[in-house]
Structure formats: structure tokens, C-alpha cells
Design an enzyme around this catalytic site. Structure first.
Site: not given
Length: 229
Positions: A45, A70, A102, A113, A154, A192
Site C-alpha cells: 500500500d 481509504c 486473509y 464526505n 467517497h 493498494e
């Protein structure tokens, strides 16, 4: 966390210690590349301190990394904001039996937002939301979360495990550990890094090469967990 940061940094940066270099970069508002583990997600990341996220940083994440942007928050901050785990809140059959290969669970919470954004998706809007989250996380008890942010939005929020790295070693916890060790607000942006050719996770060697080309620090999650966990 201040004491831990000094212990890591003294006399080590000159010797090529990547953790000391990462903490120095983070404290300066620069991103680092963190690979969790081959037997976990196996992903690298691109991670920024939330408070240092500019529109240019958002553009870099979506263009150079390509994953989901994120904001990870510490457990204490998420509690102060009354943020739930998404899967425990939504009453829908799709949230049942949500096993991930995982880990034991997902860290996803709400999507938000900032209330001063327009659509919320532009680089400017997303960076505004992210920086505001970083500022709010520095004084969570003084923030009226619903007055500043609206849901849905978002920016995906992630809740760190209550026990931090002692309980879970995902990018959420790894990023929060870096922020706290660098004496920053416990809020980081994670995205990522994907391979444009295969569509899969960018291989660690390629992520390290990207970091080298752009003068960024590359870290293995085990390094962070062993020394900051």
C-alpha cells in the site's frame, strides 16, 4: 509513542534503517510503501499521513497505486466518532457469512464526505475530506463528527483493531503504528498498489523499484510489527 520514536531513530537512519527513514518521511508528510506479508494480503500500500494529503497526493494514489483510497483511524478515534464496523451495522443478507481469506474480519466502517465538498469524488474534494479527518483525529473528543462529515461518501473509513498490531497486522494497523510513532494524528490514507499489466497486486520487487525511482521508503510489515507492535 514519542519515546518509541526516539528509540527507533537514534543513530539508525545513517545506517540505512528503513523504519527510521519511514518515520522521518512520515513526519515530513511524505508517503511510504508498505508490504504487509506474502501469507496475508500480499499487497503493498502507498500510505500517507491523512493530514498531509493534498490533491496531488490523491492523484498519485489513483494513478500510480490504483487501489481503493481509504482512511484508517485508530480504534480510540473511531470510538470517539461512534464509527461502527460496516458489517455489524447493515441489516442485509449480504453481510452474513462475510469471511475473508486473509483475516478474521474486514476493517471497513462508513463511507464519508466532508460537508464542504461538492460531489466528493474530485481530487480536491477527497483531499479536503482526508485532511479534515486527520485534523479531527488529533482531537476526536472535540469533534462533532456528524456536523463535519456526511454519509455515504467517497472516502472509505477503516477501524484499526482495538489491540493494534498485537491483534491484527493489516495495513490499517501498520499505518496507524507509523503515524503514532512519528507523533502524528492517528489517521492515515492507504491505497493498494496494483499492476497495470496483470491487474493483480503489484509484486513486492516492483513496488520496491517504484519506491526507489521516486525516492520513497519501502517497508515490510514485519519490520513495523516487530519494532512498533
Amino acid at each position: 509513542m514519542t519515546r518509541r520514536h526516539r528509540q527507533v531513530g537514534e543513530g539508525e537512519h545513517e545506517g540505512g534503517d528503513p523504519l527510521a527513514a519511514a518515520l522521518e518521511a512520515f513526519a515530513a508528510g511524505e508517503p511510504v510503501c508498505v508490504h504487509d506479508a506474502e501469507d496475508r494480503e500480499g499487497e503493498t500500500d502507498l500510505i500517507y499521513p491523512a493530514g498531509a494529503t493534498t490533491p496531488e497526493a490523491v492523484a498519485r494514489m489513483r494513478n500510480d497505486a490504483g487501489g481503493l483510497i481509504c482512511v484508517a483511524l485508530s480504534d480510540a478515534v473511531a470510538d470517539a466518532f461512534e464509527l461502527p464496523f460496516y458489517g455489524e451495522t447493515v441489516d442485509h443478507p449480504a453481510t452474513e457469512g462475510h469471511d475473508v481469506a486473509y483475516d478474521d474480519r474486514s476493517s471497513f466502517s462508513l463511507t464519508v464526505n466532508h460537508r464542504d465538498t461538492y460531489t466528493g469524488i474530485t481530487d480536491t474534494d477527497r483531499s479536503l475530506t482526508i485532511r479534515a479527518l486527520g485534523e479531527a483525529a488529533s482531537a476526536p473528543r472535540e469533534t462533532e463528527f456528524a456536523s463535519e462529515f456526511r454519509a455515504p461518501g467517497h472516502i472509505h473509513l477503516l477501524r484499526a483493531a482495538r489491540g493494534g498490531l498485537s491483534e491484527r497486522e493489516g495495513h490499517t494497523e501498520l499505518g496507524i503504528a507509523l503515524a503514532e510513532a512519528a507523533d502524528l494524528s492517528p489517521a492515515v490514507v492507504v491505497c493498494e498498489m496494483l499492476d497495470d499489466q496483470t491487474g493483480g497486486a503489484l509484486a513486492p520487487a516492483d513496488a520496491r523499484a517504484y519506491a526507489d525511482r521516486h525516492g520513497l521508503v519501502y517497508l515490510e510489515g514485519r519490520t513495523i510489527a516487530d519494532r512498533l507492535g
